[in-house]
Design a protein around this motif. Structure first.
Motif, mmCIF file in Angstrom:
data_model
loop_
_atom_site.group_PDB
_atom_site.id
_atom_site.type_symbol
_atom_site.label_atom_id
_atom_site.label_comp_id
_atom_site.label_asym_id
_atom_site.label_seq_id
_atom_site.Cartn_x
_atom_site.Cartn_y
_atom_site.Cartn_z
ATOM 1 N N ALA A 28 -26.077 27.353 -36.504
ATOM 2 C CA ALA A 28 -25.002 26.536 -37.055
ATOM 3 C C ALA A 28 -24.548 27.167 -38.366
ATOM 4 N N GLY A 29 -23.242 27.202 -38.561
ATOM 5 C CA GLY A 29 -22.681 27.772 -39.775
ATOM 6 C C GLY A 29 -21.611 26.874 -40.340
ATOM 7 N N ALA A 30 -20.849 27.419 -41.276
ATOM 8 C CA ALA A 30 -19.784 26.665 -41.941
ATOM 9 C C ALA A 30 -18.878 26.008 -40.904
ATOM 10 N N GLY A 31 -18.602 24.731 -41.123
ATOM 11 C CA GLY A 31 -17.753 23.963 -40.218
ATOM 12 C C GLY A 31 -18.531 23.143 -39.208
ATOM 13 N N ALA A 32 -19.816 23.405 -39.065
ATOM 14 C CA ALA A 32 -20.638 22.671 -38.094
ATOM 15 C C ALA A 32 -21.150 21.372 -38.708
ATOM 16 N N ASP A 33 -21.437 20.426 -37.842
ATOM 17 C CA ASP A 33 -22.059 19.173 -38.249
ATOM 18 C C ASP A 33 -23.505 19.170 -37.772
ATOM 19 N N ALA A 34 -24.383 18.567 -38.558
ATOM 20 C CA ALA A 34 -25.789 18.460 -38.193
ATOM 21 C C ALA A 34 -26.237 17.025 -38.414
ATOM 22 N N CYS A 35 -27.134 16.572 -37.559
ATOM 23 C CA CYS A 35 -27.589 15.181 -37.579
ATOM 24 C C CYS A 35 -28.878 15.012 -38.369
ATOM 25 N N ALA A 36 -29.043 13.832 -38.938
ATOM 26 C CA ALA A 36 -30.318 13.470 -39.548
ATOM 27 C C ALA A 36 -31.399 13.644 -38.499
ATOM 28 N N GLY A 37 -32.532 14.169 -38.902
ATOM 29 C CA GLY A 37 -33.622 14.410 -37.962
ATOM 30 C C GLY A 37 -33.686 15.849 -37.491
ATOM 31 N N ALA A 38 -32.628 16.610 -37.713
ATOM 32 C CA ALA A 38 -32.640 18.026 -37.342
ATOM 33 C C ALA A 38 -33.537 18.786 -38.321
ATOM 34 N N LEU A 39 -34.244 19.767 -37.815
ATOM 35 C CA LEU A 39 -35.112 20.594 -38.640
ATOM 36 C C LEU A 39 -34.492 21.971 -38.823
ATOM 37 N N VAL A 40 -34.410 22.430 -40.055
ATOM 38 C CA VAL A 40 -33.912 23.771 -40.331
ATOM 39 C C VAL A 40 -35.086 24.725 -40.129
ATOM 40 N N ARG A 41 -34.995 25.557 -39.110
ATOM 41 C CA ARG A 41 -36.060 26.509 -38.787
ATOM 42 C C ARG A 41 -35.920 27.820 -39.545
ATOM 43 N N ARG A 42 -34.668 28.183 -39.867
ATOM 44 C CA ARG A 42 -34.435 29.447 -40.570
ATOM 45 C C ARG A 42 -33.064 29.390 -41.238
ATOM 46 N N GLY A 43 -32.943 30.030 -42.378
ATOM 47 C CA GLY A 43 -31.652 30.166 -43.042
ATOM 48 C C GLY A 43 -31.451 29.194 -44.182
ATOM 49 N N GLU A 44 -30.294 29.312 -44.783
ATOM 50 C CA GLU A 44 -29.887 28.463 -45.900
ATOM 51 C C GLU A 44 -28.435 28.079 -45.719
ATOM 52 N N ALA A 45 -28.085 26.892 -46.167
ATOM 53 C CA ALA A 45 -26.701 26.441 -46.081
ATOM 54 C C ALA A 45 -26.433 25.415 -47.162
ATOM 55 N N THR A 46 -25.173 25.299 -47.515
ATOM 56 C CA THR A 46 -24.701 24.238 -48.393
ATOM 57 C C THR A 46 -23.978 23.239 -47.510
ATOM 58 N N ALA A 47 -24.266 21.955 -47.741
ATOM 59 C CA ALA A 47 -23.685 20.931 -46.884
ATOM 60 C C ALA A 47 -23.256 19.724 -47.709
ATOM 61 N N VAL A 48 -22.363 18.948 -47.132
ATOM 62 C CA VAL A 48 -21.912 17.694 -47.723
ATOM 63 C C VAL A 48 -22.409 16.575 -46.817
ATOM 64 N N GLY A 49 -23.066 15.592 -47.410
ATOM 65 C CA GLY A 49 -23.545 14.452 -46.626
ATOM 66 C C GLY A 49 -22.388 13.631 -46.089
#
Length: 72
Positions: A28-49
């Protein structure tokens, strides 16, 4: 993640199996949505709640499960 978020920068490998049942993580990258409960396995991102607590996709699913359980 403890909130639904919209990614604005970066790239992550997300394990969303708790929500979707998918066995493989997704990129997942810029522009993607992610749900509560998802686990970040690798990488870094900036997100807006975008939602917290019962307003998240996970929270709404849990609430619907409770309501369905009361109707049986």
């Amino acid at each position: 993640m403890a909130a639904d978020v919209h990614l604005i920068d970066g790239s992550v490998l997300l394990d969303q199996s708790m929500i979707t049942g998918e066995s493989l993580p997704i990129e997942a990258g810029a522009g993607a949505d992610a749900c509560a409960g998802a686990l970040v396995r690798r990488g870094e991102a900036t997100a807006v709640g975008t939602a917290t607590g019962i307003r998240t996709k996970f929270g709404r699913t849990a609430e619907l499960s409770l309501i369905a359980g009361r109707d049986t």
